[in-house]
Design an enzyme around this catalytic site. Structure first.
Site, short mmCIF file in Angstrom:
data_model
loop_
_atom_site.label_atom_id
_atom_site.label_comp_id
_atom_site.label_asym_id
_atom_site.label_seq_id
_atom_site.Cartn_x
_atom_site.Cartn_y
_atom_site.Cartn_z
N ASP A 114 4.98 4.72 4.72
CA ASP A 114 4.95 4.23 5.86
C ASP A 114 6.04 3.49 6.56
OD1 ASP A 114 2.35 5.09 6.62
OD2 ASP A 114 1.11 1.75 6.72
N LYS A 128 3.01 -0.67 14.04
CA LYS A 128 2.77 0.96 13.55
C LYS A 128 1.62 0.66 15.04
CE LYS A 128 1.22 2.21 10.26
NZ LYS A 128 -0.13 1.80 10.09
P1 ATP Z 1 -0.16 -0.66 6.09
O1 ATP Z 1 -0.42 -0.49 7.73
O2 ATP Z 1 0.88 -0.17 6.06
O3 ATP Z 1 -1.23 -0.52 5.35
P2 ATP Z 1 -0.52 -3.14 6.65
O4 ATP Z 1 0.26 -3.54 7.44
O5 ATP Z 1 -2.06 -2.88 6.34
O6 ATP Z 1 0.98 -2.06 5.68
P3 ATP Z 1 1.08 -4.99 4.80
O7 ATP Z 1 1.32 -6.45 6.19
O8 ATP Z 1 2.54 -4.93 5.29
O9 ATP Z 1 0.54 -4.42 5.19
O10 ATP Z 1 1.13 -6.34 4.19
C1 ATP Z 1 0.44 -5.79 3.14
C2 ATP Z 1 0.87 -6.85 1.65
O11 ATP Z 1 1.94 -6.69 1.35
C3 ATP Z 1 0.57 -7.93 1.91
O12 ATP Z 1 -0.61 -8.60 2.28
C4 ATP Z 1 1.57 -8.69 1.53
O13 ATP Z 1 1.02 -9.58 -0.25
C5 ATP Z 1 2.68 -7.69 0.50
N1 ATP Z 1 4.11 -7.36 1.54
C6 ATP Z 1 5.26 -7.19 0.58
N2 ATP Z 1 5.63 -7.87 1.68
C7 ATP Z 1 5.39 -7.96 3.24
C8 ATP Z 1 6.24 -8.06 3.94
N3 ATP Z 1 7.45 -8.45 3.85
N4 ATP Z 1 5.30 -9.02 4.85
C9 ATP Z 1 4.24 -8.75 4.72
N5 ATP Z 1 3.71 -8.48 3.35
C10 ATP Z 1 4.01 -8.23 2.65
#
Ligand code: ATP
Length: 304
Positions: free
Chosen positions: A143, A13
Site C-alpha cells: 500500500d 485510504k
Molecule cells: P492495511 O490497510 O495496509 O492493511 P492497516 O491499516 O490494517 O493496513 P496499520 O495501521 O498499517 O494496518 O497497522 C498494521 C500493523 O502494523 C499494526 O498492528 C502495527 O503493529 C504495525 N505498524 C508498524 N508501523 C506502524 C505505524 N507507523 N503505524 C501503525 N502501525 C504500524
C-alpha cells in the site's frame, strides 16, 4: 543553513474495490484494487539529530495504541531501507502524530512509511524522483506506493502497481472504527479458508465502478463497492455485519469493510448526510467510534 526538520502530512485510504485472486505459490494473492485517499491524516515530523545517535521515534495523537516504537515501525523501516540504498548515515528523531486508526484497514503504517520517504529525501537532499520513491515504497509494503500518490488509483499485482483512475467529484464517507484491529495476514488466511472449495479466477477491474467514478455518480459508486475480504473480516469479527446493516438502514449509498478491516466505510451523498449517519451510528451503540472524511485528497506532502 541546511534544513533540520520537516513535517509531512499523509492521508488514510479506503478501498472502493478489493478483488482478490487465488493464493499464489509464493503465498501472496494478486489483487485489483481501487484506492481512494481520504481526509484523515498522520503528520510525520522528522528532525535531524546528533551524528551517531541513530533513529528514534515517538508517537502522539489520538491513535497511539498498538503502534510499535521499535525497529518494526514502518517509518523506521523506511529510514533503514533508504540508508542502505542511498548509503546514508541517518541520525534523526521521527515524531508521528497519529490520527489514522491502527490496524484498521486504512493503511496507517504504510502512510507513515510513505511520509518518511518524502521527509528523508527532503532533509538529505536526495533528489529522488517519483519512480525512485515508488520503488523504495513497494519494498516496504503493497500500500505504500499509493500513499505517496494519493487521489484515486487502481492497484494491480500486490496492489503496488498503480495507474491513475479517472475519477470526478468528491465523495463523503462515514467510518465506523473498532477499538481492536484485525491482522491483514489473518484476514487473507480466513479468505482462503472460506473459498477453499471454490474455483477462484484472476481479479478484474470493476467496469461499473470505474464508469460511476468517471460520471461523478456517488449512488452508482455506492452500489458497486466490492471487497472480497469482507466475508473473511466478518467471519473473524461477526459484529461487523451488524455495523454494515445499521449503516445501510440509515440511508448510506453503499457500505463495505475497508481493506482487511475492521473499519467499515459508508458512502453518503453529502456532508449533511454524513453528520446524520454519524449520529445514528453513535446512538446505535454497535460501533466503537465514528469519523467523517471526504476524498479523494492528495498523497503525502511536505507541510509548508
Ligand atoms: P492495511 O490497510 O495496509 O492493511 P492497516 O491499516 O490494517 O493496513 P496499520 O495501521 O498499517 O494496518 O497497522 C498494521 C500493523 O502494523 C499494526 O498492528 C502495527 O503493529 C504495525 N505498524 C508498524 N508501523 C506502524 C505505524 N507507523 N503505524 C501503525 N502501525 C504500524
Amino acid at each position: 543553513m541546511p534544513v533540520k526538520s520537516v513535517t509531512v502530512r499523509v492521508p488514510a485510504k479506503v478501498n472502493l474495490q478489493l478483488s482478490v485472486g487465488p493464493r499464489e505459490a509464493d503465498g501472496f494473492h494478486n489483487v485489483v484494487t481501487v484506492f481512494q485517499a481520504i481526509s484523515i491524516y498522520d503528520d510525520v515530523k522528522v528532525t535531524l539529530s546528533e551524528p551517531k545517535s541513530g533513529v528514534s521515534i515517538s508517537i502522539t495523537g489520538d491513535q497511539t495504541h498498538g503502534v510499535p516504537t521499535d525497529d518494526s515501525n514502518l517509518a523506521i523501516k523506511a529510514t533503514a531501507l533508504l540508508a542502505k540504498e542511498y548509503d546514508l548515515e541517518i541520525d534523526a528523531h521521527i515524531e508521528i502524530k497519529k490520527s489514522i486508526p491502527v490496524a484498521g484497514g486504512m493503511a496507517g503504517g504504510s502512510a507513515d512509511a510513505a511520509a518518511t520517504i518524502i521527509a528523508i529525501d527532503y532533509l538529505y537532499s536526495l533528489g529522488m524522483n517519483r519512480e525512485e520513491m515508488s520503488e523504495i515504497a513497494a519494498k516496504l509494503g503493497s500500500d505504500v506506493p499509493f500513499m505517496l500518490n494519493g487521489g484515486t488509483a487502481i492497484g494491480t499485482g500486490h496492489g503496488d502497481q498503480l495507474t491513475s483512475a479517472l475519477s470526478r467529484g468528491t465523495y463523503h464517507w462515514v467510518l465506523a472504527l473498532s477499538s481492536v484491529g484485525l491482522s491483514t495476514p489473518a484476514v487473507y488466511a480466513e479468505c482462503d479458508r472460506l473459498r477453499s472449495e471454490s474455483e477462484i479466477s484472476q481479479p478484474q477491474t470493476n467496469e461499473l465502478l470505474m464508469q460511476a467514478l468517471l460520471a461523478a455518480d456517488p449512488k452508482s459508486v455506492g452500489k458497486n463497492l466490492v471487497n472480497d475480504l469482507q466475508a473473511a473480516a466478518c467471519s473473524l469479527r461477526p459484529a461487523l455485519r451488524l455495523v454494515l446493516d445499521v449503516g445501510q438502514e440509515y440511508g448510506a449509498l453503499g457500505a463495505l469493510v475497508s481493506g482487511s478491516g475492521p473499519t467499515v466505510a459508508f458512502l453518503v451523498s453529502d456532508e449533511e448526510a454524513a453528520l446524520d449517519l454519524a449520529v445514528a451510528l453513535t446512538a446505535s451503540g454497535v460501533v466503537g467510534s465514528v469519523a467523517r472524511a471526504y476524498g479523494p485528497v492528495a498523497g503525502a506532502k511536505v507541510l509548508t
